[in-house]
Design a protein around this motif. Sequence first.
Motif, PDB file in Angstrom:
ATOM      1  N   PHE A   1       0.833  -1.205   0.000  1.00  0.00           N
ATOM      2  CA  PHE A   1       0.000   0.000   0.000  1.00  0.00           C
ATOM      3  C   PHE A   1       0.867   1.254   0.000  1.00  0.00           C
ATOM      4  CE2 PHE A   1      -2.433   3.201   2.595  1.00  0.00           C
ATOM      5  CZ  PHE A   1      -3.305   3.566   1.584  1.00  0.00           C
ATOM      6  N   ASP A   2       1.934   1.242   0.782  1.00  0.00           N
ATOM      7  CA  ASP A   2       2.848   2.384   0.800  1.00  0.00           C
ATOM      8  C   ASP A   2       3.426   2.636  -0.591  1.00  0.00           C
ATOM      9  OD1 ASP A   2       2.444   2.752   3.510  1.00  0.00           O
ATOM     10  OD2 ASP A   2       4.203   1.605   4.104  1.00  0.00           O
ATOM     11  N   SER A   3       3.745   1.561  -1.298  1.00  0.00           N
ATOM     12  CA  SER A   3       4.268   1.703  -2.666  1.00  0.00           C
ATOM     13  C   SER A   3       3.206   2.307  -3.586  1.00  0.00           C
ATOM     14  CB  SER A   3       4.712   0.341  -3.206  1.00  0.00           C
ATOM     15  OG  SER A   3       5.792  -0.178  -2.453  1.00  0.00           O
ATOM     16  N   ASN A   4       1.955   1.906  -3.404  1.00  0.00           N
ATOM     17  CA  ASN A   4       0.878   2.457  -4.223  1.00  0.00           C
ATOM     18  C   ASN A   4       0.660   3.939  -3.957  1.00  0.00           C
ATOM     19  OD1 ASN A   4       0.449   0.060  -5.513  1.00  0.00           O
ATOM     20  ND2 ASN A   4      -1.503  -0.404  -4.530  1.00  0.00           N
ATOM     21  N   LEU A   5       0.826   4.352  -2.707  1.00  0.00           N
ATOM     22  CA  LEU A   5       0.683   5.778  -2.384  1.00  0.00           C
ATOM     23  C   LEU A   5       1.686   6.615  -3.181  1.00  0.00           C
ATOM     24  CD1 LEU A   5       0.212   5.569   1.492  1.00  0.00           C
ATOM     25  CD2 LEU A   5      -1.491   6.394  -0.141  1.00  0.00           C
ATOM     26  N   GLN A   6       2.846   6.048  -3.431  1.00  0.00           N
ATOM     27  CA  GLN A   6       3.868   6.778  -4.177  1.00  0.00           C
ATOM     28  C   GLN A   6       3.525   6.934  -5.656  1.00  0.00           C
ATOM     29  OE1 GLN A   6       7.771   5.052  -3.396  1.00  0.00           O
ATOM     30  NE2 GLN A   6       7.184   4.618  -1.278  1.00  0.00           N
ATOM     31  N   LEU A   7       2.487   6.233  -6.107  1.00  0.00           N
ATOM     32  CA  LEU A   7       2.071   6.312  -7.514  1.00  0.00           C
ATOM     33  C   LEU A   7       1.029   7.396  -7.762  1.00  0.00           C
ATOM     34  CD1 LEU A   7       1.650   2.484  -8.267  1.00  0.00           C
ATOM     35  CD2 LEU A   7       3.658   3.916  -8.722  1.00  0.00           C
ATOM     36  N   ILE A   8       0.585   8.074  -6.712  1.00  0.00           N
ATOM     37  CA  ILE A   8      -0.531   9.026  -6.852  1.00  0.00           C
ATOM     38  C   ILE A   8      -0.200  10.133  -7.849  1.00  0.00           C
ATOM     39  CG2 ILE A   8      -1.850  10.817  -5.651  1.00  0.00           C
ATOM     40  CD1 ILE A   8      -1.876   9.037  -3.187  1.00  0.00           C
ATOM     41  N   TYR A   9       0.972  10.728  -7.730  1.00  0.00           N
ATOM     42  CA  TYR A   9       1.309  11.851  -8.603  1.00  0.00           C
ATOM     43  C   TYR A   9       1.291  11.418 -10.069  1.00  0.00           C
ATOM     44  CZ  TYR A   9       3.164  16.519  -9.417  1.00  0.00           C
ATOM     45  OH  TYR A   9       3.305  17.827  -9.804  1.00  0.00           O
ATOM     46  N   GLY A  10       1.947  10.303 -10.378  1.00  0.00           N
ATOM     47  CA  GLY A  10       1.973   9.813 -11.754  1.00  0.00           C
ATOM     48  C   GLY A  10       0.599   9.417 -12.253  1.00  0.00           C
ATOM     49  N   LYS A  11      -0.245   8.888 -11.353  1.00  0.00           N
ATOM     50  CA  LYS A  11      -1.608   8.508 -11.731  1.00  0.00           C
ATOM     51  C   LYS A  11      -2.406   9.733 -12.158  1.00  0.00           C
ATOM     52  CE  LYS A  11      -5.128   5.617 -11.991  1.00  0.00           C
ATOM     53  NZ  LYS A  11      -5.192   4.533 -12.984  1.00  0.00           N
TER      54      LYS A  11
END
Length: 383
Positions: free
Chosen positions: A268-278
């Motif tokens: 989940f922490d790794s997914n949070l880091q994808l927010i900007y690119g998303k």
Amino acid sequence: MNEAKVYADGFHKSFVRQEDFLEFLRGIGKNSSWVRKRTKDLRLAVMEKGSKMEDAMKAAYIIGGMEEDIIDDTIQSTGLVLKVKGLFYPVRDCAVNTILNRAAISGNGLKKVERNVYARIINECLKVAKGEALLRLSEGKVSAVLGGDCQDYAVLDMEQVFLHAVQYLNQNFCGCTYLGGFYEHHMASALWELSGEDKLLEAYREELMLHDRNAEEMKPVVRITTSDTGESGVNIYPMLLSGNRNDTIALGNPIRLKHKAGASMAGFDSNLQLIYGKYEVAVRGLSELLRIAILNPVNCMMGITRHLGISQKCRMEAVELFKAQYGEEPCTAHDIYYGISEILYMMACDGAEGSRITKMEETIARALSVDWKEFDIPGNIKW
């Protein structure tokens, strides 16, 4: 609304303050547990008003320091009890489908049979079921019966999910502000505004101005939704709030983390880091709609909403509002997408529960990936 009785199947509560939301989830966690049992040891029983089982269950709950009203609520709702080798658990409504899944049984015909016959059919299937079952016990009832084998359901604590989200958003998005959250027994969700991050929407605003559109006030927001009943993974939704009413505009598919073996808070922490690119990808998809000309907007809007599985009532109300605002002249797919998004505002005005609105957000977002030209059909069509 049934905010006073947390144990009730119909309980749902909204939270204006982030602190209250997190504190509530902490309390739910303290009053909940996970129990692993063999699936073939599970049995369903019917509990009726005035029955010996009702009396016995109430007596046991009083002795255990729990509210006997939990039993009354169960009788009014599912009327079912899950038996596991001498232990009895009232069944919450959100647990029913998970029990059917463990029994490997489905079909609308089950809804038509008498309740005792219903329980007997499921019990026959449970007797020959393989593997382990993971029971979610919460506020005096069983809320889910999930796959309990090592490759099945992975538990991700709801409070920890939102604590990690708060920490990440505050550290990485200046001006991050909690806007609200809700809890229902099968889902919890919260929304944050990412103010101060103008770059997230910079390209979209430029596209709007290039197409002579008013780049009205818009705010990037992110919704995080999760569940411990198998209803939802840990999902991160990039979204917009647009205009004076702060209309919700979904921006495509969420970043998903399914409750499957191997799922962890690190994931989940790794997914949070994808927010900007998303956001960059999602806004690009929304901008593309500005370049799609639609000659028959009413037919197109009706066709797409029907394709998405949106109810006829919602479809018709959204189309009538669209016609009142824009008429039936050619427009862009972007105009229609905003028109479809009005359904979210109408649902909120009608007092729809948070989980229904959240599901509709995801449904509408699927329109971003359809072939809009396929639905741009001329003529009078009976929908």
